[in-house]
Design an enzyme around this catalytic site. Sequence first.
Site, short mmCIF file in Angstrom:
data_model
loop_
_atom_site.label_atom_id
_atom_site.label_comp_id
_atom_site.label_asym_id
_atom_site.label_seq_id
_atom_site.Cartn_x
_atom_site.Cartn_y
_atom_site.Cartn_z
CG HIS A 53 -0.21 -0.05 2.52
ND1 HIS A 53 -0.14 -1.18 3.29
CD2 HIS A 53 0.52 0.88 3.18
CE1 HIS A 53 0.58 -0.95 4.37
NE2 HIS A 53 0.99 0.30 4.33
C1 T46 Z 1 3.16 0.58 6.76
C2 T46 Z 1 3.85 -0.71 6.90
C3 T46 Z 1 5.32 -0.57 6.92
C4 T46 Z 1 -3.55 -0.44 13.86
O1 T46 Z 1 -4.57 -0.68 14.51
N1 T46 Z 1 -2.77 0.64 14.20
C5 T46 Z 1 -1.63 0.93 13.53
O2 T46 Z 1 -0.95 1.91 13.88
C6 T46 Z 1 -1.26 0.11 12.43
C7 T46 Z 1 0.00 0.42 11.64
C8 T46 Z 1 -2.05 -0.96 12.09
N2 T46 Z 1 -3.17 -1.23 12.80
C9 T46 Z 1 -3.98 -2.40 12.47
C10 T46 Z 1 -4.67 -2.34 11.12
C11 T46 Z 1 -4.72 -3.80 10.70
O3 T46 Z 1 -5.88 -4.39 11.24
O4 T46 Z 1 -3.10 -3.54 12.40
C12 T46 Z 1 -3.49 -4.42 11.38
C13 T46 Z 1 -2.37 -4.72 10.42
O5 T46 Z 1 -2.07 -3.52 9.67
P1 T46 Z 1 -1.57 -3.58 8.14
O6 T46 Z 1 -2.25 -4.67 7.43
O7 T46 Z 1 -1.72 -2.20 7.57
O8 T46 Z 1 -0.03 -3.96 8.35
P2 T46 Z 1 1.16 -3.89 7.27
O9 T46 Z 1 2.32 -4.57 7.90
O10 T46 Z 1 0.72 -4.37 5.94
O11 T46 Z 1 1.48 -2.33 7.12
C14 T46 Z 1 2.04 -1.62 8.21
C15 T46 Z 1 1.39 -0.23 8.35
O12 T46 Z 1 -0.02 -0.35 8.40
C16 T46 Z 1 1.76 0.68 7.21
O13 T46 Z 1 1.42 2.01 7.54
O14 T46 Z 1 3.68 1.50 6.15
O15 T46 Z 1 3.43 -1.48 8.04
#
Ligand code: T46
Length: 140
Positions: A53
């Site tokens: 993303h």
């Molecule tokens: C990024 C990369 C490097 C939260 O509740 N609070 C938070 O601050 C974050 C970052 C995530 N979440 C929740 C949202 C989802 O339900 O944690 C879950 C996993 O998040 P996501 O699928 O977005 O995780 P990644 O590893 O794909 O991405 C993350 C960050 O979201 C993003 O900003 O740059 O790490």
Amino acid sequence: MSGPPIVLLPLASHGDGRGNLVAVEAGDGLLPFEIRRVYYIYGVPEGQARGMHAHRRLRQLMIAVAGRVDVVLDDGCGRSEVTLDDPAVGLLIPPMTWREMTWFSPGAVCLVLASELYDESDYIRDYDDFRRFTKNDSGA
Ligand code: T46
């Protein structure tokens, strides 16, 4: 086509016979943003990619505080790859940059310092949308 520049920030590490300590402090001039959120990613199964993303406004510093994380950055014109494996080096990720964390070594921990609070509306999760937005931004 060449990808975005890889900007790596060296972090001062205070090492002695007991090990090492890295501190990042508000106002120390290291980061081009104020830290409003900290999160970390760990326990990633082998072969599992994450990210996929971009963010509209968010700026981040990503640090592999344990193990190795391979990262791809894409600005809509090209892709750049970098391996993070030094807890005293951070990768600066600007807004409107598609990021993919393509590989985590077993036991890797990825710490992220972020410029904004968590906001789902800041995410662009569809790559075609991202390409459209970057094209519009460049006036193409
Ligand atoms: C990024 C990369 C490097 C939260 O509740 N609070 C938070 O601050 C974050 C970052 C995530 N979440 C929740 C949202 C989802 O339900 O944690 C879950 C996993 O998040 P996501 O699928 O977005 O995780 P990644 O590893 O794909 O991405 C993350 C960050 O979201 C993003 O900003 O740059 O790490």
